[in-house]
Design an enzyme around this catalytic site. Structure first.
Site, PDB file in Angstrom:
ATOM      1  N   ASN A   1      -0.581  38.841 -10.719  1.00 42.01           N
ATOM      2  CA  ASN A   1      -0.703  38.089 -11.971  1.00 42.01           C
ATOM      3  C   ASN A   1       0.345  37.012 -12.060  1.00 42.01           C
ATOM      4  O   ASN A   1       1.478  37.169 -11.611  1.00 42.01           O
ATOM      5  CB  ASN A   1      -0.645  39.034 -13.184  1.00 42.01           C
ATOM      6  CG  ASN A   1       0.761  39.264 -13.686  1.00 42.01           C
ATOM      7  OD1 ASN A   1       1.318  38.446 -14.411  1.00 42.01           O
ATOM      8  ND2 ASN A   1       1.362  40.381 -13.281  1.00 42.01           N
TER       9      ASN A   1
ATOM     10  N   CYS B   1      14.223  37.310 -14.816  1.00 44.01           N
ATOM     11  CA  CYS B   1      14.207  35.846 -14.793  1.00 44.01           C
ATOM     12  C   CYS B   1      15.598  35.291 -14.506  1.00 44.01           C
ATOM     13  O   CYS B   1      16.606  35.964 -14.697  1.00 44.01           O
ATOM     14  CB  CYS B   1      13.686  35.313 -16.112  1.00 44.01           C
ATOM     15  SG  CYS B   1      14.934  35.270 -17.356  1.00 44.01           S
TER      16      CYS B   1
HETATM   17  C1  LIG Z   1      -0.988  41.402 -16.320  1.00 45.58           C
HETATM   18  C2  LIG Z   1       0.404  41.938 -16.334  1.00 45.58           C
HETATM   19  C3  LIG Z   1       1.314  41.487 -17.302  1.00 45.58           C
HETATM   20  C4  LIG Z   1       2.618  41.974 -17.328  1.00 45.58           C
HETATM   21  N1  LIG Z   1       3.478  41.528 -18.290  1.00 45.58           N
HETATM   22  C5  LIG Z   1       4.760  42.009 -18.328  1.00 45.58           C
HETATM   23  C6  LIG Z   1       5.650  41.584 -19.358  1.00 45.58           C
HETATM   24  O1  LIG Z   1       5.298  40.822 -20.267  1.00 45.58           O
HETATM   25  N2  LIG Z   1       6.923  42.062 -19.323  1.00 45.58           N
HETATM   26  C7  LIG Z   1       7.359  42.968 -18.359  1.00 45.58           C
HETATM   27  O2  LIG Z   1       8.528  43.378 -18.390  1.00 45.58           O
HETATM   28  N3  LIG Z   1       6.495  43.412 -17.392  1.00 45.58           N
HETATM   29  C8  LIG Z   1       5.234  42.948 -17.360  1.00 45.58           C
HETATM   30  N4  LIG Z   1       4.362  43.407 -16.391  1.00 45.58           N
HETATM   31  C9  LIG Z   1       4.826  44.406 -15.407  1.00 45.58           C
HETATM   32  C10 LIG Z   1       4.369  45.839 -15.787  1.00 45.58           C
HETATM   33  O3  LIG Z   1       4.906  46.259 -17.028  1.00 45.58           O
HETATM   34  C11 LIG Z   1       4.787  46.871 -14.686  1.00 45.58           C
HETATM   35  O4  LIG Z   1       6.184  46.853 -14.548  1.00 45.58           O
HETATM   36  C12 LIG Z   1       4.163  46.560 -13.311  1.00 45.58           C
HETATM   37  O5  LIG Z   1       2.879  46.006 -13.443  1.00 45.58           O
HETATM   38  C13 LIG Z   1       4.094  47.793 -12.405  1.00 45.58           C
HETATM   39  O6  LIG Z   1       3.262  48.802 -12.950  1.00 45.58           O
HETATM   40  P1  LIG Z   1       1.682  48.958 -12.558  1.00 45.58           P
HETATM   41  O7  LIG Z   1       1.589  48.892 -11.066  1.00 45.58           O
HETATM   42  O8  LIG Z   1       1.278  50.285 -13.126  1.00 45.58           O
HETATM   43  O9  LIG Z   1       0.983  47.818 -13.222  1.00 45.58           O
HETATM   44  C14 LIG Z   1       3.047  42.926 -16.354  1.00 45.58           C
HETATM   45  C15 LIG Z   1       2.125  43.381 -15.385  1.00 45.58           C
HETATM   46  C16 LIG Z   1       0.821  42.908 -15.370  1.00 45.58           C
HETATM   47  C17 LIG Z   1      -0.149  43.423 -14.322  1.00 45.58           C
END
Ligand SMILES: Cc1cc2nc3c(=O)[nH]c(=O)nc-3n(C[C@H](O)[C@H](O)[C@H](O)COP(=O)(O)O)c2cc1C
Length: 306
Positions: free
Chosen positions: A69, A130
């Site tokens: 993403n 960041c």
């Molecule tokens: C579409 C999307 C948006 C995300 N937005 C954020 C965000 O706004 N802030 C953040 O700290 N992590 C964000 N993440 C990271 C997730 O919270 C998580 O740390 C990461 O996706 C790993 O977990 P997963 O494999 O179960 O998705 C985002 C992940 C995805 C896929």
């Protein structure tokens, strides 16, 4: 009940920031969402001081084992969040954890101080993925930067502070230890890993932001290794995430040392994934506790060790 930094949670499953839009879900599912909320606490999408549009489209690339993403953290900014999002998220039936990000320590401090004053907010998660525009260093990739950030924001709130670590760091254990020494109450990991997809036609980067964050089953083994490494380095609770699809994946992260587990990408496929994973985990743990005494007694007979 699970105690997490003084919060009482019904089970160990929460959402990963940015992967479950509780406001849109409430619009779709109505009050049924509140009666049966899929997570034990709700972590909101990253809030920045100023509003952000996010990255140009396309923003998502689906791959066999997850997503890349390049959403780019679109949000209403602090004032818009306080006015429009907080009233809705504060009405959820579970504790609210607000995730914040700033481009300088001062910005993060202003966000932390603003949420310190709000009773609806149970805890604050710092997204340190960041760069600090003043030093050029990614805040969560360098132990010194992370410690300096915590030293700046720690005095601004008595609410629990969770540091969301980036896996794009050379030594994530050292960053976690620095966060703990500087006053963090918990750490969470992993955030997404930097990745890229090329457009099959042109060979140019597909995503509007060129690169993006890889998540989903593709990162599960990396998450497990990093959670295990971090849990061995700190005494504060660890929130583990990365590729959790089933109860067994959550169980692995808990066995590697996590106190809570977050479900992220899987919620896009199954909006009730949080609840399902919590149920599967409960079944797995109760089956294990039923068979464990027999295994223990068989082991004792074999080895004579009690
Ligand atoms: C579409 C999307 C948006 C995300 N937005 C954020 C965000 O706004 N802030 C953040 O700290 N992590 C964000 N993440 C990271 C997730 O919270 C998580 O740390 C990461 O996706 C790993 O977990 P997963 O494999 O179960 O998705 C985002 C992940 C995805 C896929």
């Amino acid at each position: 009940m699970i105690d997490f930094c003084g919060l009482s949670l019904a089970h160990p499953i929460v959402n990963g920031s940015g992967t479950f839009d509780a406001i849109a879900a409430r619009r779709t599912f109505g009050d049924a969402l509140l009666a049966d909320f899929p997570f034990a606490a709700f972590v909101s999408k990253t809030v920045t001081l100023e509003p952000r549009q996010g990255n140009p489209p396309p923003r998502l690339w689906e791959q066999p084992a997850g997503l890349i993403n390049s959403i780019g953290l679109p949000n209403r900014g602090l004032d818009g969040y306080l006015e429009r999002d907080l009233p809705e998220l504060g009405a959820l039936p579970v504790p609210l954890i607000v995730n914040v990000m700033g481009f300088t320590r001062g910005e993060v401090g202003r966000l932390v101080a603003a949420f310190a004053a709000r009773d609806e907010v149970a805890a604050v998660e710092l997204n340190v993925s960041c760069p600090n525009v003043e030093s050029g260093l990614v805040m969560g990739a360098d132990p010194g930067e992370t410690a300096a950030l915590l030293e700046h924001v720690r005095p601004l709130t008595s609410k629990p502070l969770i540091v969301k670590l980036t896996p794009n760091a050379t030594d994530v254990g050292a960053v976690a230890a620095a966060a703990e020494a500087a006053g963090a109450d918990a750490v969470s990991l992993i955030n997404t890993l930097r990745g890229m997809a090329l457009s099959p036609g042109t060979g140019e980067p597909w995503l509007g932001g060129r690169t993006g964050g890889v998540s989903g089953p593709a990162v599960r083994a990396i998450a497990l290794a990093q959670v295990g490494e971090v849990a061995a380095r700190v005494t504060i609770p660890v929130v583990g995430m990365g590729g959790v699809e089933r109860g067994v994946d959550a169980d692995d992260l808990l066995r590697a040392g996590a106190t809570l587990v977050a479900v992220g990408t899987e919620s896009f496929r199954d909006p009730r994934a949080g609840e399902r994973v919590a149920d599967e985990l409960r079944d797995l743990q109760s089956k294990r506790s039923e068979i464990a005494p027999e295994i223990r007694s068989a082991d004792t007979q074999k080895t004579g060790i009690k």
